[in-house]
Motif scaffolding. Structure first.
Motif, PDB file in Angstrom:
ATOM      1  N   ARG A   4     -10.448  93.739  -6.701  1.00  0.00           N
ATOM      2  CA  ARG A   4      -9.087  93.608  -6.438  1.00  0.00           C
ATOM      3  C   ARG A   4      -8.591  92.097  -6.636  1.00  0.00           C
ATOM      4  NH1 ARG A   4      -6.183  93.048  -0.583  1.00  0.00           N
ATOM      5  NH2 ARG A   4      -4.963  92.009  -2.020  1.00  0.00           N
ATOM      6  N   TRP A   5      -9.419  91.019  -6.049  1.00  0.00           N
ATOM      7  CA  TRP A   5      -8.867  89.536  -5.901  1.00  0.00           C
ATOM      8  C   TRP A   5      -8.792  89.295  -7.514  1.00  0.00           C
ATOM      9  CZ3 TRP A   5      -6.612  88.861  -1.875  1.00  0.00           C
ATOM     10  CH2 TRP A   5      -6.897  89.330  -0.756  1.00  0.00           C
ATOM     11  N   ASP A  26      -1.738  88.019   1.603  1.00  0.00           N
ATOM     12  CA  ASP A  26      -2.544  89.148   2.043  1.00  0.00           C
ATOM     13  C   ASP A  26      -3.191  89.117   3.298  1.00  0.00           C
ATOM     14  OD1 ASP A  26      -2.957  92.098   2.126  1.00  0.00           O
ATOM     15  OD2 ASP A  26      -4.825  91.980   1.128  1.00  0.00           O
ATOM     16  N   ARG A  27      -3.803  87.653   3.493  1.00  0.00           N
ATOM     17  CA  ARG A  27      -4.702  87.405   4.678  1.00  0.00           C
ATOM     18  C   ARG A  27      -4.095  86.297   5.251  1.00  0.00           C
ATOM     19  NH1 ARG A  27     -10.738  87.117   2.004  1.00  0.00           N
ATOM     20  NH2 ARG A  27     -11.266  89.149   1.771  1.00  0.00           N
ATOM     21  N   ASP A  83     -11.535  87.219   8.936  1.00  0.00           N
ATOM     22  CA  ASP A  83     -10.204  87.636   8.119  1.00  0.00           C
ATOM     23  C   ASP A  83      -9.266  88.312   9.275  1.00  0.00           C
ATOM     24  OD1 ASP A  83      -8.215  89.076   6.698  1.00  0.00           O
ATOM     25  OD2 ASP A  83      -9.876  89.620   5.217  1.00  0.00           O
ATOM     26  N   ASN A  99      -6.980  90.272   8.976  1.00  0.00           N
ATOM     27  CA  ASN A  99      -6.746  91.877   8.594  1.00  0.00           C
ATOM     28  C   ASN A  99      -7.914  92.710   9.305  1.00  0.00           C
ATOM     29  OD1 ASN A  99      -4.719  90.965   7.073  1.00  0.00           O
ATOM     30  ND2 ASN A  99      -5.859  91.326   4.897  1.00  0.00           N
ATOM     31  N   PHE A 104      -7.059  96.535  10.834  1.00  0.00           N
ATOM     32  CA  PHE A 104      -7.580  97.872  10.374  1.00  0.00           C
ATOM     33  C   PHE A 104      -8.424  98.607  11.353  1.00  0.00           C
ATOM     34  CE2 PHE A 104      -8.093  95.148   6.169  1.00  0.00           C
ATOM     35  CZ  PHE A 104      -6.906  95.362   5.595  1.00  0.00           C
ATOM     36  N   TRP A 163     -17.218  90.995   4.068  1.00  0.00           N
ATOM     37  CA  TRP A 163     -16.710  92.430   3.708  1.00  0.00           C
ATOM     38  C   TRP A 163     -17.891  92.768   2.491  1.00  0.00           C
ATOM     39  CZ3 TRP A 163     -12.110  94.545   5.328  1.00  0.00           C
ATOM     40  CH2 TRP A 163     -11.164  93.533   6.061  1.00  0.00           C
ATOM     41  N   TYR A 189     -13.305  99.098   3.582  1.00  0.00           N
ATOM     42  CA  TYR A 189     -13.087  98.499   2.129  1.00  0.00           C
ATOM     43  C   TYR A 189     -13.954  99.297   1.393  1.00  0.00           C
ATOM     44  CZ  TYR A 189     -14.329  95.026  -1.223  1.00  0.00           C
ATOM     45  OH  TYR A 189     -14.774  94.411  -2.485  1.00  0.00           O
ATOM     46  N   GLN A 232     -10.646 101.533   0.981  1.00  0.00           N
ATOM     47  CA  GLN A 232      -9.374 100.699   0.737  1.00  0.00           C
ATOM     48  C   GLN A 232      -9.395  99.795  -0.347  1.00  0.00           C
ATOM     49  OE1 GLN A 232      -6.508  97.506   3.094  1.00  0.00           O
ATOM     50  NE2 GLN A 232      -8.568  97.563   3.892  1.00  0.00           N
ATOM     51  N   ASP A 233      -8.573  99.851  -1.207  1.00  0.00           N
ATOM     52  CA  ASP A 233      -8.137  98.878  -2.274  1.00  0.00           C
ATOM     53  C   ASP A 233      -8.285  99.481  -3.632  1.00  0.00           C
ATOM     54  OD1 ASP A 233      -7.724  96.692  -0.879  1.00  0.00           O
ATOM     55  OD2 ASP A 233      -9.566  95.697  -1.600  1.00  0.00           O
ATOM     56  N   LYS A 260      -3.256  99.664  -2.153  1.00  0.00           N
ATOM     57  CA  LYS A 260      -2.255  98.669  -2.006  1.00  0.00           C
ATOM     58  C   LYS A 260      -2.077  98.137  -3.231  1.00  0.00           C
ATOM     59  CE  LYS A 260      -4.602  96.347   0.934  1.00  0.00           C
ATOM     60  NZ  LYS A 260      -4.935  95.294   2.050  1.00  0.00           N
TER      61      LYS A 260
HETATM   62  C1  GAL Z   1      -8.808  92.121   3.194  1.00  0.00           C
HETATM   63  C2  GAL Z   1      -7.817  92.812   2.350  1.00  0.00           C
HETATM   64  C3  GAL Z   1      -8.270  94.222   1.898  1.00  0.00           C
HETATM   65  C4  GAL Z   1      -9.754  93.881   1.414  1.00  0.00           C
HETATM   66  C5  GAL Z   1     -10.615  92.815   2.002  1.00  0.00           C
HETATM   67  C6  GAL Z   1     -11.781  92.530   1.280  1.00  0.00           C
HETATM   68  O1  GAL Z   1      -8.291  90.986   3.594  1.00  0.00           O
HETATM   69  O2  GAL Z   1      -6.582  92.834   3.137  1.00  0.00           O
HETATM   70  O3  GAL Z   1      -7.477  94.892   1.154  1.00  0.00           O
HETATM   71  O4  GAL Z   1      -9.630  93.537  -0.004  1.00  0.00           O
HETATM   72  O5  GAL Z   1      -9.816  92.057   2.410  1.00  0.00           O
HETATM   73  O6  GAL Z   1     -11.662  91.967   0.081  1.00  0.00           O
END
Ligand code: GAL
Length: 381
Positions: free
Chosen positions: A54-55, A128-129, A187, A189, A193, A227, A257, A286-287, A307
């Protein structure tokens, strides 16, 4: 001699002032960016890791959209290493970046970089973060992260048959054994979550429909540093050994994730889940990472939360352009994201739950993944 030193010092000060006003040349050239052409401006883009696709997609989308708008781009990945990210951002600043877009590894570890950026008049967009504990975060682009958690909790309930897809009560009654996973606690986020999911699951835990058999219900117990897939796999192994060696089975696993979901699924498969007499539990995600989309298509993973990184990149670019033109980007949320020092104006994008039946309409028809990539479980180059 003394007079001469004084004159020299004064001259030095004048020179320094002159240089500081120059903008565009050398360190921190952002002060006059509103007058500069895009091709004379450089945007530093700092991404956490290339181990998650994703990144890679985020970095590529931000880079290409900025380049299309005419800007120079310095895109760096930090290999999930905090000192590397700090050093890369430091370097962007000293090399004269005019604006920074940063997806932090550890949301609290970039304060000195943000202070240096502010001193040079360089705007910082948190990508995002949320970057925490520093007032020099100028804007935040993300998704509604609490809603992501709600959607994950809802998908778990739906997968277990406790809810129908339209949200109405399902026919299943339980009780079901579940286990909970959270993301990396550094993180910002991760908490959103987990809280969204737990708020959704709590009534079912309270009335005994859902049982967290390990008893590990706190976010600190459920967390997964960086993660990391292998870390999640080890924790799932451990949970199975400790809490399910009495013949009982896991029915569902909350995963925040897709990488974590794949670690959980591997552990479960190694323990014999997925055989005819031992169905694979409901595992969320997720992702919409391609390997997980294939697992969903194959009926192994229950769902993911999509997303659209293309839209996130677009918002980051819109915000960057606004700042570089001397304007303020438009926020659609000015209350939710308090970073410990200030509430950061944010632009939050919508999310979508993807079950097997949604892969075609949500991911393939939108061009996010091709049908061929889904079938292979691998992205084309
Ligand atoms: C979060 C992000 C998630 C997922 C996770 C691990 O910050 O919002 O979508 O990508 O990192 O990379």
């Amino acid at each position: 001699m003394a007079a001469q030193t004084l004159r020299m010092t004064a001259l030095g000060a004048v020179l320094a002032l002159g240089l500081a006003g120059c903008g565009g040349d050398g360190a921190g050239g952002s002060s006059n960016s509103a007058d500069a052409a895009p091709e004379d401006l450089t945007i530093g883009v700092s991404m956490p890791t290339e181990t998650s696709e994703r990144w890679i997609a985020d970095g590529a989308a931000v880079e290409s959209q900025l380049e299309d708008a005419g800007y120079q781009v310095d895109l760096q990945y930090a290999g999930d290493d905090i000192p590397t990210q700090s050093q890369q951002v430091d370097q962007m600043i000293t090399q004269g970046a005019d604006l920074l877009i940063i997806a932090a590894i550890d949301g609290t570890a970039l304060s000195s970089q943000l202070d240096a950026a502010a001193a040079e008049g360089i705007k910082v967009i948190s990508y995002d973060r949320l970057i925490r504990d520093n007032e020099n975060v100028d804007f935040y682009v993300s998704f509604d992260n609490y809603k992501v958690g709600v959607a994950q909790g809802t998908a778990l309930l739906t997968g277990l048959g406790l809810l129908n897809e339209d949200g109405s009560p399902g026919t299943a009654t339980g009780p079901f054994n579940i286990e909970l996973f959270a993301g990396s606690l550094d993180d910002n986020n991760a908490g959103f979550f987990f809280n969204g999911a737990i708020d959704t699951l709590q009534p079912f835990i309270d009335d005994g429909t859902l049982v967290v058999k390990s008893g590990q219900t706190e976010i600190d117990q459920a967390a997964t540093l960086r993660w990391d897939q292998a870390t999640a796999q080890r924790r799932m192994d451990d949970l199975l050994t400790r809490s399910y060696n009495d013949g009982s089975v896991v029915n569902g696993v909350l995963s925040p994730y897709d990488g974590i979901s794949r670690g959980i699924i591997t552990s479960l498969q190694n323990a014999g889940y997925g055989a005819a007499d031992k169905p694979i539990p409901v595992v969320t995600g997720q992702d919409a990472e391609i390997a997980s989309v294939k697992l969903i298509a194959d009926g192994v993973q229950n769902s993911t939360i999509f997303k659209d990184t293309r839209l996130l990149a677009e918002q980051a670019v819109i915000a960057a352009e606004a700042f570089l033109e001397g304007d303020t980007p438009e926020a659609n949320d000015t209350t939710t994201y308090d970073n410990g020092k200030k509430v950061v104006p944010s632009y939050l994008l919508p999310i979508q739950t993807v079950y097997k039946d949604d892969i075609q309409s949500v991911l393939v028809d939108s061009g996010y993944w091709s049908a061929d990539e889904v079938a292979k479980g691998q992205a084309d180059d």
